[in-house]
Write a protein that holds these residues in place. Structure first.
Motif, PDB file in Angstrom:
ATOM      1  N   ARG A  32      12.097  77.664  35.739  1.00 50.68           N
ATOM      2  CA  ARG A  32      11.347  76.334  35.375  1.00 50.68           C
ATOM      3  C   ARG A  32      12.064  75.096  34.787  1.00 50.68           C
ATOM      4  O   ARG A  32      12.029  73.900  35.310  1.00 50.68           O
ATOM      5  CB  ARG A  32      10.295  76.429  34.192  1.00 50.68           C
ATOM      6  CG  ARG A  32       9.238  77.713  35.111  1.00 50.68           C
ATOM      7  CD  ARG A  32       8.183  78.046  34.065  1.00 50.68           C
ATOM      8  NE  ARG A  32       7.121  78.880  34.924  1.00 50.68           N
ATOM      9  CZ  ARG A  32       6.074  79.196  34.677  1.00 50.68           C
ATOM     10  NH1 ARG A  32       5.604  78.889  33.378  1.00 50.68           N
ATOM     11  NH2 ARG A  32       5.353  80.055  35.450  1.00 50.68           N
ATOM     12  N   LYS A  49      12.699  71.619  36.564  1.00 51.96           N
ATOM     13  CA  LYS A  49      12.881  69.997  36.050  1.00 51.96           C
ATOM     14  C   LYS A  49      13.605  69.255  36.405  1.00 51.96           C
ATOM     15  O   LYS A  49      13.679  68.061  36.824  1.00 51.96           O
ATOM     16  CB  LYS A  49      12.601  70.438  34.758  1.00 51.96           C
ATOM     17  CG  LYS A  49      11.115  70.809  34.148  1.00 51.96           C
ATOM     18  CD  LYS A  49      11.156  70.780  32.744  1.00 51.96           C
ATOM     19  CE  LYS A  49       9.910  70.907  31.858  1.00 51.96           C
ATOM     20  NZ  LYS A  49       9.943  71.032  30.418  1.00 51.96           N
ATOM     21  N   ARG A  73      13.350  68.228  39.954  1.00 52.50           N
ATOM     22  CA  ARG A  73      12.067  67.072  40.003  1.00 52.50           C
ATOM     23  C   ARG A  73      12.843  65.728  39.532  1.00 52.50           C
ATOM     24  O   ARG A  73      12.736  64.640  40.063  1.00 52.50           O
ATOM     25  CB  ARG A  73      10.956  67.462  39.468  1.00 52.50           C
ATOM     26  CG  ARG A  73      10.038  68.615  39.862  1.00 52.50           C
ATOM     27  CD  ARG A  73       8.945  68.843  38.823  1.00 52.50           C
ATOM     28  NE  ARG A  73       8.315  67.767  38.811  1.00 52.50           N
ATOM     29  CZ  ARG A  73       7.062  67.373  39.157  1.00 52.50           C
ATOM     30  NH1 ARG A  73       6.521  68.560  39.932  1.00 52.50           N
ATOM     31  NH2 ARG A  73       6.358  66.494  38.732  1.00 52.50           N
ATOM     32  N   GLU A  74      13.831  65.797  38.600  1.00 52.97           N
ATOM     33  CA  GLU A  74      14.146  64.588  37.878  1.00 52.97           C
ATOM     34  C   GLU A  74      15.394  63.975  38.894  1.00 52.97           C
ATOM     35  O   GLU A  74      15.382  62.725  39.244  1.00 52.97           O
ATOM     36  CB  GLU A  74      14.790  64.800  36.557  1.00 52.97           C
ATOM     37  CG  GLU A  74      13.917  64.734  35.675  1.00 52.97           C
ATOM     38  CD  GLU A  74      14.136  65.586  34.202  1.00 52.97           C
ATOM     39  OE1 GLU A  74      15.493  65.741  34.048  1.00 52.97           O
ATOM     40  OE2 GLU A  74      13.372  66.104  33.620  1.00 52.97           O
TER      41      GLU A  74
END
Ligand code: GLN
Length: 361
Positions: free
Chosen positions: A126, A130, A133-134
């Motif tokens: 997870r 993140k 995604r960033e």
């Protein structure tokens, strides 16, 4: 895991994450992408669209239902999406060494090892997601003993690598459908064979314009759609005619390109079983199964084309349709496997268009 060897995941931004090996103890490089689907690893790992990619699963326990044994449906797999594992590597949080399921035949680790694909577990997937995604999808590698260079699979013609060599025929139904196989998931074939179809499965660069058929289907497939130059050229000829055309995922992107539009790479893609899409011109939405890193740029579509579905998370194009001819596509996967089957009716819509086309001749 007891006695597991150490391996590490290295990203192009310099991130290094230590974990334990499962599957093959070997190194592999690729594009690191994530899926937030909660189940479906037998389907995902064998989906040819994942070729060249190191897949990160955010669901925290993976492997607990094992891997089913092979069964055939007609001459294709009944369960898997192709005849081998296509991912370059697998990244999970907790790998369940124990598995239990009524149709499990082996463990996920043994299955990966059979195809010499490395897995790394003990990763905070997870946190990793993140980061992806960033910063966007990144190149990366799983490193066992031997280091390997980073490698961008999108610079290769992956479709040519996964597409079949010859033409195959399936079914004896009334409607003759040509399936251009750029790396098709077998559930697309199953969806057609459950209907009144005779399917002619041809390689990605096959000149299908010479064939006698009632409808044309363009499959999903790996990599950058712009690599499929011969497919786009053949498709352009088909777009001049009136025979129904349906495309899924890569097939949708190829339709966009053949129509004169453009495609672009999404920051980190859509890979999950719960992507909401809205049918243009309505307030109706569907929950869909998705696996893509590129999308059609709606703004570049010529005037005769419309967006058919829109992604409700980021507004990107989830399918296109011609305003007057029976040509349409979905960026998502109406055949699901794994994932919700809510949009499987689109196969019926396509065949209805085929019936109407034949009646008009
Ligand atoms: N599943 C697919 O067909 C994927 C299409 C394309 N390779 C993409 O990533 O967007």
């Amino acid at each position: 895991m007891e006695n597991a060897k150490s391996v590490k995941l290295v990203l192009e931004d310099g991130t290094e994450i230590q974990g334990q090996s499962f599957g093959a103890f070997t190194s592999a490089a690729g594009e690191v992408v994530f899926s937030t689907a909660m189940t479906g690893y037998p389907e995902n790992l064998t989906d040819p669209s994942f070729a060249g990619q190191i897949l990160v699963l955010t669901y925290p326990i993976v492997g607990n239902y094992g891997v089913p044994g092979e069964e055939l449906y007609e001459s294709i797999s009944k369960i898997f999406e192709s005849d081998k594992i296509h991912i370059a590597g697998l990244v999970v949080n907790y790998y369940s060494e124990e598995h239990s399921h009524w149709n499990a035949a082996k463990s996920l680790g043994d299955w990966l090892a059979e195809y010499n694909i490395p897995g790394i577990c003990g990763v905070d997937t997870r946190m990793l997601t993140k980061k992806l995604r960033e910063k966007g999808a990144m190149l990366g590698k799983i490193v066992a003993e031997q280091d390997v260079p980073l490698h961008d699979p999108n610079l290769e013609n992956l479709v040519a690598q996964v597409s079949p060599q010859g033409v195959q025929h399936y079914g004896t139904g009334q409607h003759k459908i040509v399936l251009v196989d750029c790396g098709t998931k077998t559930n697309i074939i199953r969806c057609f064979l459950e209907r009144d179809v005779e399917l002619i499965r041809v390689p990605w660069d096959y000149d299908f314009t010479q064939l006698d058929y009632d409808g044309l289907f363009l499959s999903n497939g790996p990599g950058d759609p712009k690599m499929c130059v011969p497919t786009i050229e053949h498709l352009q000829k088909a777009l001049e005619q009136d025979k129904p055309i349906f495309g899924i995922c890569l097939g949708s992107q190829l339709m966009g390109l053949a129509a004169g539009g453009d495609t672009f790479k999404l920051k980190y893609g859509h890979r999950s079983h719960n992507q909401p899409v809205k049918l243009t011109g309505t307030q109706r939405s569907y929950i869909t199964s998705q696996n893509h890193g590129f999308a059609v740029d709606t703004a570049t579509l010529p005037a005769e084309w419309d967006m058919l579905f829109e992604n409700l998370n980021d507004g990107t194009c989830e399918g296109i349709k011609h305003k007057t001819k029976p040509f349409f596509s979905t960026q998502f996967h109406p055949e699901a496997a794994g994932g919700p089957q809510d949009t499987e009716f689109l196969f019926d819509d396509f065949l209805k268009a085929v019936v109407e086309y034949k009646a008009s001749k």
